[in-house]
Design a protein around this motif. Structure first.
Motif, PDB file in Angstrom:
ATOM      1  N   LYS A   1      25.595  19.102  25.906  1.00 19.75           N
ATOM      2  CA  LYS A   1      26.754  19.917  26.284  1.00 19.75           C
ATOM      3  C   LYS A   1      27.621  20.200  25.069  1.00 19.75           C
ATOM      4  N   GLU A   2      27.856  19.168  24.257  1.00 21.56           N
ATOM      5  CA  GLU A   2      28.650  19.348  23.042  1.00 21.56           C
ATOM      6  C   GLU A   2      27.966  20.337  22.104  1.00 21.56           C
TER       7      GLU A   2
ATOM      8  N   ASP B   1      25.834  22.783  22.903  1.00 23.12           N
ATOM      9  CA  ASP B   1      25.849  24.134  23.463  1.00 23.12           C
ATOM     10  C   ASP B   1      27.225  24.784  23.381  1.00 23.12           C
ATOM     11  N   GLU B   2      28.287  23.978  23.490  1.00 23.62           N
ATOM     12  CA  GLU B   2      29.630  24.549  23.532  1.00 23.62           C
ATOM     13  C   GLU B   2      30.189  24.874  22.153  1.00 23.62           C
ATOM     14  N   ARG B   3      29.494  24.454  21.099  1.00 25.32           N
ATOM     15  CA  ARG B   3      29.936  24.821  19.753  1.00 25.32           C
ATOM     16  C   ARG B   3      29.418  26.211  19.410  1.00 25.32           C
ATOM     17  N   SER B   4      30.282  27.039  18.845  1.00 24.12           N
ATOM     18  CA  SER B   4      29.895  28.415  18.539  1.00 24.12           C
ATOM     19  C   SER B   4      29.046  28.513  17.279  1.00 24.12           C
TER      20      SER B   4
ATOM     21  N   ALA C   1      33.547  20.895  19.889  1.00 18.90           N
ATOM     22  CA  ALA C   1      33.716  21.951  20.884  1.00 18.90           C
ATOM     23  C   ALA C   1      35.160  21.971  21.395  1.00 18.90           C
ATOM     24  N   TYR C   2      35.758  20.794  21.563  1.00 22.92           N
ATOM     25  CA  TYR C   2      37.142  20.720  22.032  1.00 22.92           C
ATOM     26  C   TYR C   2      38.089  21.339  21.005  1.00 22.92           C
TER      27      TYR C   2
ATOM     28  N   LYS D   1      37.915  25.115  21.152  1.00 18.51           N
ATOM     29  CA  LYS D   1      38.671  25.663  22.283  1.00 18.51           C
ATOM     30  C   LYS D   1      40.170  25.633  21.993  1.00 18.51           C
TER      31      LYS D   1
ATOM     32  N   VAL E   1      38.952  30.257  27.874  1.00 15.05           N
ATOM     33  CA  VAL E   1      38.935  28.791  27.874  1.00 15.05           C
ATOM     34  C   VAL E   1      39.524  28.310  29.197  1.00 15.05           C
TER      35      VAL E   1
END
Length: 281
Positions: free
Chosen positions: A146-147, A149-152, A168-169, A172, A197
């Motif tokens: 998840k971490e 995938d959520e990083r651009s 990722a946090y 956002k 977000v």
């Protein structure tokens, strides 16, 4: 040519696995390097050190709880000084018995680094054994993916220590801060709609980095620390803006005229411009 920092191993190791078809990012939930590939359910994990030692071996054993595809990467010093450089066959046998992959990176003064895979992960472990090891920490593996995938993008360097990581946090929070800088002041709901977000309200309320200040109920502004953070991460924000503009342009093109040769040419031109701006070509 001996390296000074283990971060120097990251670029050649990343390039090696990208050639194998992996999408690679650094420092994902404490793993030096994580890679994913469409045809492989389990993530690739690489832990790096300048030299082979017990700490690296223990890290590798911990990572086997997340995935059976774990490599240890170390420099292979051409000077052949030290006990480790004379015992590669024994170290390879040890890693193979533990189910770990082992690769070395040899650096040269006048040519590109050489990657040598001494053994692949889980070579001597039956498939059922590998699956059982991975399932023991299914929740942690899901968090890892998840971490990832959520990083651009890949804005860290594997092997980094005592540095702020772009998680990722943090990405956002930066998107929320960027929108807040544009608006001057805004409500969590407006920022969530503007940035996409969904957790914008929680990010503002927790204010983990000290970037936001609550003026009144439902109204927030950016602090000096927030402005400084946007300056420090300007390159990452520019990359995200370029991607969003590209997507928006393509959406408009498709909605107006459908797919034709002109559309394909526009896609190619837009992609080329993006790669030039980000230094990829």
């Amino acid at each position: 040519m001996a390296v000074k920092y283990e971060t120097e191993l990251y670029s050649p190791v990343k390039a090696f696995f990208e050639q194998r078809g992996f999408d690679v990012k650094a420092e994902v939930r404490h793993c030096d390097l994580v890679g994913v590939r469409p045809d492989q359910d389990e993530p690739l994990i690489v832990e790096m050190k300048k030299t082979f030692n017990l700490s690296l071996l223990l890290q590798g054993m911990q990572r086997l709880k997340l995935s059976p595809f774990v490599y240890l990467a170390v420099e292979r010093n051409r000077s052949k000084r030290g006990a480790v450089n004379q015992r590669w066959s024994e170290l390879t046998a040890l890693c193979r018995q533990l189910g770990l992959g082992l690769l070395t990176v040899t650096f040269y003064k006048t040519k590109a680094p050489l990657i040598d895979v001494l053994c692949e992960p889980s070579a001597l472990i039956p498939p059922t054994g590998r699956n059982q090891v991975a399932r023991k920490s299914g929740v942690r593996r899901k968090r890892l993916l998840k971490e990832f995938d959520e990083r651009s993008g890949d804005y860290n360097t594997g092997g980094s220590t005592r540095r702020q990581l772009v998680t990722a946090y943090r990405e956002k929070a930066l998107r929320v801060a960027s929108a807040l800088r544009t608006n001057g002041e805004a409500s969590p709901a407006n920022l969530a709609r503007q940035t996409g977000v969904g957790s914008a309200a929680a990010i503002l309320q927790k204010n983990y980095y000290g970037w936001f200040e609550r003026l009144s109920r439902g109204k927030y502004i950016l602090t000096i620390k927030g402005v400084q953070a946007l300056t420090e991460h300007a390159h990452m924000l520019e990359d995200n803006d370029m991607i969003e503009r590209t997507i928006n342009e393509l959406d408009v093109t498709y909605s107006v005229s459908g797919v034709n040769k002109d559309d394909l040419a526009h896609i190619a031109e837009t992609a080329e411009q993006y790669l030039k701006n980000t230094g990829h070509i």
